[in-house]
Design an enzyme around this catalytic site. Structure first.
Site, PDB file in Angstrom:
ATOM      1  N   ARG A  73       6.302 -27.235  10.915  1.00 13.72           N
ATOM      2  CA  ARG A  73       5.207 -26.643  11.607  1.00 13.72           C
ATOM      3  C   ARG A  73       5.862 -25.922  12.799  1.00 13.72           C
ATOM      4  O   ARG A  73       6.460 -26.417  13.744  1.00 13.72           O
ATOM      5  CB  ARG A  73       4.602 -27.548  12.008  1.00 13.72           C
ATOM      6  CG  ARG A  73       3.508 -27.701  12.910  1.00 13.72           C
ATOM      7  CD  ARG A  73       2.482 -26.791  12.319  1.00 13.72           C
ATOM      8  NE  ARG A  73       1.140 -26.802  12.763  1.00 13.72           N
ATOM      9  CZ  ARG A  73       0.703 -26.399  14.065  1.00 13.72           C
ATOM     10  NH1 ARG A  73       1.508 -25.345  14.503  1.00 13.72           N
ATOM     11  NH2 ARG A  73      -0.544 -26.313  14.371  1.00 13.72           N
ATOM     12  N   GLU A  81      -7.062 -22.257   9.433  1.00 11.61           N
ATOM     13  CA  GLU A  81      -6.917 -23.003   8.157  1.00 11.61           C
ATOM     14  C   GLU A  81      -7.184 -21.988   6.962  1.00 11.61           C
ATOM     15  O   GLU A  81      -8.251 -21.171   6.797  1.00 11.61           O
ATOM     16  CB  GLU A  81      -7.612 -24.295   7.957  1.00 11.61           C
ATOM     17  CG  GLU A  81      -7.284 -25.189   8.991  1.00 11.61           C
ATOM     18  CD  GLU A  81      -5.868 -25.749   8.906  1.00 11.61           C
ATOM     19  OE1 GLU A  81      -5.379 -25.653   7.840  1.00 11.61           O
ATOM     20  OE2 GLU A  81      -5.337 -25.802  10.028  1.00 11.61           O
ATOM     21  N   ARG A 124       5.853 -33.693  10.103  1.00 13.48           N
ATOM     22  CA  ARG A 124       6.467 -32.189   9.938  1.00 13.48           C
ATOM     23  C   ARG A 124       7.540 -32.019  11.103  1.00 13.48           C
ATOM     24  O   ARG A 124       7.315 -32.378  12.093  1.00 13.48           O
ATOM     25  CB  ARG A 124       5.391 -31.122   9.799  1.00 13.48           C
ATOM     26  CG  ARG A 124       4.554 -31.325   8.751  1.00 13.48           C
ATOM     27  CD  ARG A 124       3.248 -30.406   9.104  1.00 13.48           C
ATOM     28  NE  ARG A 124       2.410 -30.629  10.122  1.00 13.48           N
ATOM     29  CZ  ARG A 124       1.485 -29.992  10.292  1.00 13.48           C
ATOM     30  NH1 ARG A 124       0.774 -29.288   9.392  1.00 13.48           N
ATOM     31  NH2 ARG A 124       0.800 -30.354  11.590  1.00 13.48           N
TER      32      ARG A 124
END
Length: 183
Positions: A73, A81, A124
């Protein structure tokens, strides 16, 4: 009185020996935790990581030389998104942002740099990513309007650089900053 004196010495020896063993156990436990953390994060900043899949405009999968896979990330940015996932809904310019990142890094080798926090709440790995020509991917996404700033303390190493990049994209109405003008 002598018995009391011997009893006190006896208690002292018992408690001091148990304290020593407790402190030794604590040290051994700490060493094990540190060794586990080192094994858990096999990232080397000088190593190049192969991008195997782009998830969206700020998240992708990489593989190291030992074929370990990690979800990355990008630090300091937030891209719209590109699909509905859990509680997050698809957003305007999400598809374009993912497409830009895919064209930029998919099936390429990147150098990763880390900041203070190494993982986010979803597990992440947080990183700054660099292309082979040393351009920072995080900054490019901001500068082209494919993401916006999202700095979270303590990972703020490049906050000023990111502010300048986003300011440029907004002034030029690039990417998602051009949406306001066209609608």
């Amino acid at each position: 009185m002598a018995k009391l004196h011997y009893y006190i010495i006896f208690l002292f020896l018992i408690t001091s020996s148990s304290c020593t063993s407790k402190s030794e156990r604590l040290l051994r436990t700490r060493e094990k935790v540190v060794q586990h953390e080192v094994k858990k994060r096999p990232f080397i900043q000088q190593e190049n990581y192969y991008v195997s899949k782009v998830i969206d405009g700020d998240t992708f999968w990489v593989q190291n030389s030992r074929a370990d896979k990690f979800k990355i990330r990008l630090i300091g940015i937030d891209a719209p998104e590109s699909r509905n996932v859990f509680y997050k809904k698809k957003q305007p310019y999400g598809k374009e942002s993912k497409e830009y990142l895919t064209n930029l890094i998919d099936k390429q080798y990147l150098r990763l740099e880390f900041d203070v926090d190494s993982l986010d709440q979803y597990g992440r790995t947080l990183a700054y990513a660099y292309l082979e020509n040393n351009e920072m991917v995080n900054e490019l996404l901001l500068k082209t309007g494919n993401a916006q700033i999202l700095t979270i303390t303590p990972n703020i190493k490049f906050e000023e650089k990111f502010i300048m990049a986003q300011r440029f994209a907004r002034e030029q109405a690039l990417g998602l900053w051009g949406l306001e003008l066209s609608e």
